[in-house]
Every structure is written in C-alpha cells, then in structure tokens.
Design a protein around this motif. Structure first.
Motif, PDB file in Angstrom:
ATOM      1  N   GLY A   3       0.844  -1.299   0.014  1.00 53.74           N
ATOM      2  CA  GLY A   3      -0.025   0.059  -0.158  1.00 53.74           C
ATOM      3  C   GLY A   3       0.980   1.067  -0.073  1.00 53.74           C
ATOM      4  N   PRO A   4       0.263   2.323  -0.097  1.00 56.07           N
ATOM      5  CA  PRO A   4       0.985   3.529  -0.068  1.00 56.07           C
ATOM      6  C   PRO A   4       1.887   3.677   1.115  1.00 56.07           C
ATOM      7  CG  PRO A   4      -1.442   4.004  -0.525  1.00 56.07           C
ATOM      8  CD  PRO A   4      -1.350   2.566  -0.147  1.00 56.07           C
ATOM      9  N   ASP A   5       3.142   4.461   1.030  1.00 58.17           N
ATOM     10  CA  ASP A   5       4.094   4.498   2.014  1.00 58.17           C
ATOM     11  C   ASP A   5       4.584   5.980   2.110  1.00 58.17           C
ATOM     12  OD1 ASP A   5       5.674   3.357   3.810  1.00 58.17           O
ATOM     13  OD2 ASP A   5       7.511   3.603   2.656  1.00 58.17           O
ATOM     14  N   PHE A   6       4.115   6.607   1.159  1.00 60.20           N
ATOM     15  CA  PHE A   6       4.443   7.953   0.990  1.00 60.20           C
ATOM     16  C   PHE A   6       3.701   8.680  -0.021  1.00 60.20           C
ATOM     17  CE2 PHE A   6       6.939  11.850   0.200  1.00 60.20           C
ATOM     18  CZ  PHE A   6       7.360  12.227   1.272  1.00 60.20           C
ATOM     19  N   VAL A   7       3.003  10.038   0.389  1.00 69.70           N
ATOM     20  CA  VAL A   7       2.039  10.596  -0.709  1.00 69.70           C
ATOM     21  C   VAL A   7       2.587  12.277  -0.701  1.00 69.70           C
ATOM     22  CG1 VAL A   7      -0.101  11.497  -1.312  1.00 69.70           C
ATOM     23  CG2 VAL A   7       0.179   9.232  -0.173  1.00 69.70           C
ATOM     24  N   ALA A   8       2.705  12.497  -1.867  1.00 75.34           N
ATOM     25  CA  ALA A   8       3.475  13.976  -2.249  1.00 75.34           C
ATOM     26  C   ALA A   8       2.342  14.748  -3.136  1.00 75.34           C
ATOM     27  CB  ALA A   8       4.679  13.996  -2.620  1.00 75.34           C
ATOM     28  N   LEU A   9       2.173  15.657  -3.186  1.00 72.41           N
ATOM     29  CA  LEU A   9       1.335  16.434  -4.063  1.00 72.41           C
ATOM     30  C   LEU A   9       2.509  17.612  -4.658  1.00 72.41           C
ATOM     31  CD1 LEU A   9      -2.067  17.463  -2.423  1.00 72.41           C
ATOM     32  CD2 LEU A   9      -1.370  15.758  -3.969  1.00 72.41           C
ATOM     33  N   GLN A  10       2.281  17.787  -5.985  1.00 69.09           N
ATOM     34  CA  GLN A  10       3.263  18.845  -6.591  1.00 69.09           C
ATOM     35  C   GLN A  10       2.440  20.056  -6.899  1.00 69.09           C
ATOM     36  OE1 GLN A  10       5.527  17.078 -10.160  1.00 69.09           O
ATOM     37  NE2 GLN A  10       3.671  15.650 -10.269  1.00 69.09           N
ATOM     38  N   VAL A  11       3.127  20.940  -6.330  1.00 63.08           N
ATOM     39  CA  VAL A  11       2.648  22.571  -6.379  1.00 63.08           C
ATOM     40  C   VAL A  11       3.475  23.441  -7.203  1.00 63.08           C
ATOM     41  CG1 VAL A  11       1.200  21.893  -4.150  1.00 63.08           C
ATOM     42  CG2 VAL A  11       3.502  22.858  -3.912  1.00 63.08           C
ATOM     43  N   ARG A  12       2.869  24.555  -7.259  1.00 57.61           N
ATOM     44  CA  ARG A  12       3.494  25.564  -7.849  1.00 57.61           C
ATOM     45  C   ARG A  12       4.334  26.449  -6.936  1.00 57.61           C
ATOM     46  NH1 ARG A  12      -1.857  25.985  -9.908  1.00 57.61           N
ATOM     47  NH2 ARG A  12      -2.112  25.231 -12.002  1.00 57.61           N
ATOM     48  N   ASP A  13       3.691  26.682  -5.800  1.00 52.77           N
ATOM     49  CA  ASP A  13       4.179  27.588  -4.848  1.00 52.77           C
ATOM     50  C   ASP A  13       4.276  26.998  -3.496  1.00 52.77           C
ATOM     51  OD1 ASP A  13       4.394  29.593  -2.619  1.00 52.77           O
ATOM     52  OD2 ASP A  13       3.078  31.157  -3.588  1.00 52.77           O
ATOM     53  N   LEU A  14       5.555  26.373  -3.110  1.00 51.13           N
ATOM     54  CA  LEU A  14       5.613  25.336  -2.032  1.00 51.13           C
ATOM     55  C   LEU A  14       5.371  26.101  -0.687  1.00 51.13           C
ATOM     56  CD1 LEU A  14       6.534  22.630  -1.323  1.00 51.13           C
ATOM     57  CD2 LEU A  14       9.028  23.549  -1.388  1.00 51.13           C
ATOM     58  N   GLU A  15       5.491  27.287  -0.502  1.00 55.13           N
ATOM     59  CA  GLU A  15       5.362  27.987   0.726  1.00 55.13           C
ATOM     60  C   GLU A  15       4.207  28.283   0.958  1.00 55.13           C
ATOM     61  OE1 GLU A  15       7.376  27.984   3.402  1.00 55.13           O
ATOM     62  OE2 GLU A  15       8.748  26.727   2.207  1.00 55.13           O
ATOM     63  N   ARG A  50       5.596  19.354  -2.795  1.00 52.49           N
ATOM     64  CA  ARG A  50       6.819  19.360  -3.576  1.00 52.49           C
ATOM     65  C   ARG A  50       6.744  20.155  -4.800  1.00 52.49           C
ATOM     66  NH1 ARG A  50       9.915  15.122  -5.602  1.00 52.49           N
ATOM     67  NH2 ARG A  50      10.564  16.818  -6.990  1.00 52.49           N
ATOM     68  N   GLU A  51       7.766  20.730  -5.112  1.00 52.30           N
ATOM     69  CA  GLU A  51       7.968  21.451  -6.357  1.00 52.30           C
ATOM     70  C   GLU A  51       7.813  20.451  -7.657  1.00 52.30           C
ATOM     71  OE1 GLU A  51      11.906  23.033  -6.151  1.00 52.30           O
ATOM     72  OE2 GLU A  51      11.430  24.578  -4.822  1.00 52.30           O
ATOM     73  N   PRO A  52       7.491  20.664  -8.493  1.00 48.69           N
ATOM     74  CA  PRO A  52       7.326  19.795  -9.865  1.00 48.69           C
ATOM     75  C   PRO A  52       8.349  18.916  -9.889  1.00 48.69           C
ATOM     76  CG  PRO A  52       6.048  21.787 -10.190  1.00 48.69           C
ATOM     77  CD  PRO A  52       6.913  22.058  -9.049  1.00 48.69           C
ATOM     78  N   ILE A  53       8.101  17.943 -10.347  1.00 46.16           N
ATOM     79  CA  ILE A  53       9.213  17.009 -10.749  1.00 46.16           C
ATOM     80  C   ILE A  53       9.712  17.220 -12.262  1.00 46.16           C
ATOM     81  CG2 ILE A  53       8.845  14.899  -9.422  1.00 46.16           C
ATOM     82  CD1 ILE A  53       7.575  13.494 -11.917  1.00 46.16           C
ATOM     83  N   PRO A  54      10.993  17.047 -12.459  1.00 47.18           N
ATOM     84  CA  PRO A  54      11.495  17.629 -13.903  1.00 47.18           C
ATOM     85  C   PRO A  54      10.775  16.950 -14.990  1.00 47.18           C
ATOM     86  CG  PRO A  54      13.342  16.701 -12.770  1.00 47.18           C
ATOM     87  CD  PRO A  54      12.201  16.494 -11.758  1.00 47.18           C
ATOM     88  N   ALA A  62      -4.971  23.961 -15.236  1.00 53.31           N
ATOM     89  CA  ALA A  62      -5.921  24.690 -14.364  1.00 53.31           C
ATOM     90  C   ALA A  62      -6.147  24.037 -13.085  1.00 53.31           C
ATOM     91  CB  ALA A  62      -7.227  24.694 -14.946  1.00 53.31           C
ATOM     92  N   ARG A  63      -6.129  22.862 -12.689  1.00 55.26           N
ATOM     93  CA  ARG A  63      -6.247  21.943 -11.406  1.00 55.26           C
ATOM     94  C   ARG A  63      -5.384  20.986 -11.398  1.00 55.26           C
ATOM     95  NH1 ARG A  63     -11.737  20.373 -10.107  1.00 55.26           N
ATOM     96  NH2 ARG A  63     -10.835  19.237  -8.761  1.00 55.26           N
ATOM     97  N   PRO A  64      -4.269  21.119 -10.506  1.00 54.33           N
ATOM     98  CA  PRO A  64      -3.300  19.886 -10.399  1.00 54.33           C
ATOM     99  C   PRO A  64      -4.272  18.715  -9.675  1.00 54.33           C
ATOM    100  CG  PRO A  64      -2.224  21.932  -9.386  1.00 54.33           C
ATOM    101  CD  PRO A  64      -3.869  22.050  -9.824  1.00 54.33           C
ATOM    102  N   GLY A  65      -4.105  17.378 -10.105  1.00 59.64           N
ATOM    103  CA  GLY A  65      -4.570  16.517  -9.370  1.00 59.64           C
ATOM    104  C   GLY A  65      -6.066  16.192  -9.531  1.00 59.64           C
ATOM    105  N   LEU A  66      -6.524  16.878 -10.952  1.00 63.60           N
ATOM    106  CA  LEU A  66      -7.965  16.552 -11.240  1.00 63.60           C
ATOM    107  C   LEU A  66      -7.905  14.872 -11.275  1.00 63.60           C
ATOM    108  CD1 LEU A  66     -10.674  17.614 -12.224  1.00 63.60           C
ATOM    109  CD2 LEU A  66      -9.444  17.645 -14.551  1.00 63.60           C
ATOM    110  N   GLY A  67      -8.753  14.362 -10.687  1.00 58.88           N
ATOM    111  CA  GLY A  67      -9.352  13.081 -10.827  1.00 58.88           C
ATOM    112  C   GLY A  67      -8.629  12.217  -9.674  1.00 58.88           C
ATOM    113  N   VAL A  68      -7.875  12.810  -8.726  1.00 62.77           N
ATOM    114  CA  VAL A  68      -7.012  12.278  -7.844  1.00 62.77           C
ATOM    115  C   VAL A  68      -8.076  12.301  -6.531  1.00 62.77           C
ATOM    116  CG1 VAL A  68      -5.153  12.263  -6.094  1.00 62.77           C
ATOM    117  CG2 VAL A  68      -4.737  12.214  -8.604  1.00 62.77           C
ATOM    118  N   VAL A  69      -8.231  11.188  -5.802  1.00 59.63           N
ATOM    119  CA  VAL A  69      -9.086  11.452  -4.639  1.00 59.63           C
ATOM    120  C   VAL A  69      -8.105  11.221  -3.250  1.00 59.63           C
ATOM    121  CG1 VAL A  69     -11.078  10.482  -3.360  1.00 59.63           C
ATOM    122  CG2 VAL A  69     -10.987  10.736  -5.742  1.00 59.63           C
TER     123      VAL A  69
END
Length: 119
Positions: A3-15, A50-54, A62-69
């Motif tokens: 199962g999931p052991d670590f979850v991270a969301l990529q964001v534009r403005d980390l702070e 986290r900052e976006p991966i390379p 428009a909306r990161p994570g669309l479809g992710v629950v």
C-alpha cells in the motif's frame, strides 16, 4: 505491494501550499524535508508537498490532481469543517455520513480536492 508508503502533491508555490496545510489543517512539518519539498509529520503515511518533478509544467494546468481522490483522517470533521468555512475555504461537498464517519470535501492548495473524515 503493501500500500501507499509516502504521498506527495506537486505544487507551484511550495511555501503558500505549506502554509495552507499548517495554518488551516493543523499539520506539523517533519524534522527533515529535502530542499524541494515540505514533509509533514502525518501518520501512518507521510505526506508532503513538493516542487514539480523535472518535465512537469504546472503552468499549463488549471487544477493539479484532477481525478485524484485523497482522504485525510481527522479527530473532528465537524470542527475542521467549521474552521475552514470561517477561513473562507471553498467547501466542495457538504458534510455527510460515510462508512468512515462524518466527511466533507474542500478545495486544498492550488485547487486539489481533499476529503476529511472522522470524529
């Protein structure tokens, strides 16, 4: 897999996203975070922003994570709901009963849909 052991969301403005999680959701930063991320002391599964991966350009999204629950457990969903409403956070689905206790969804950092349950 277990199962999931670590979850991270990529964001534009980390702070700004980290401030949302700390100030409005009550999350605490973990003792260590790499320079490109903020890790929170969540259990049982660590959660991070986290900052976006390379190769990922969120400027065109428009909306990161669309479809992710993503569901987060809380000790009191009603109290968290009221705190988020008072802070002007957009509630996406109203409070309702679920097999996991009271639950509701709200707009998290950068438009991610987050669901809180419990209590």
């Amino acid at each position: 897999m277990d199962g999931p052991d670590f979850v991270a969301l990529q964001v534009r403005d980390l702070e700004a996203a980290a401030a949302f999680c700390e100030q409005l959701l009550g999350m605490r930063r973990a003792a260590f975070s790499p320079p490109h991320a903020v890790v929170f002391d969540t259990r049982p599964t660590p959660f991070a922003l986290r900052e976006p991966i390379p190769g990922v350009d969120l400027a065109d999204v428009a909306r990161p994570g669309l479809g992710v629950v993503m569901w987060f457990r809380t000790s009191d969903a009603h109290k968290l709901h009221d705190q988020l409403v008072a802070a002007g956070v957009k509630i996406l689905t109203p409070m309702a009963d679920s097999p996991f206790g009271p639950m509701f969804s709200f707009e998290g950092p950068e438009g991610y849909t987050l669901t809180a349950h419990g209590g």
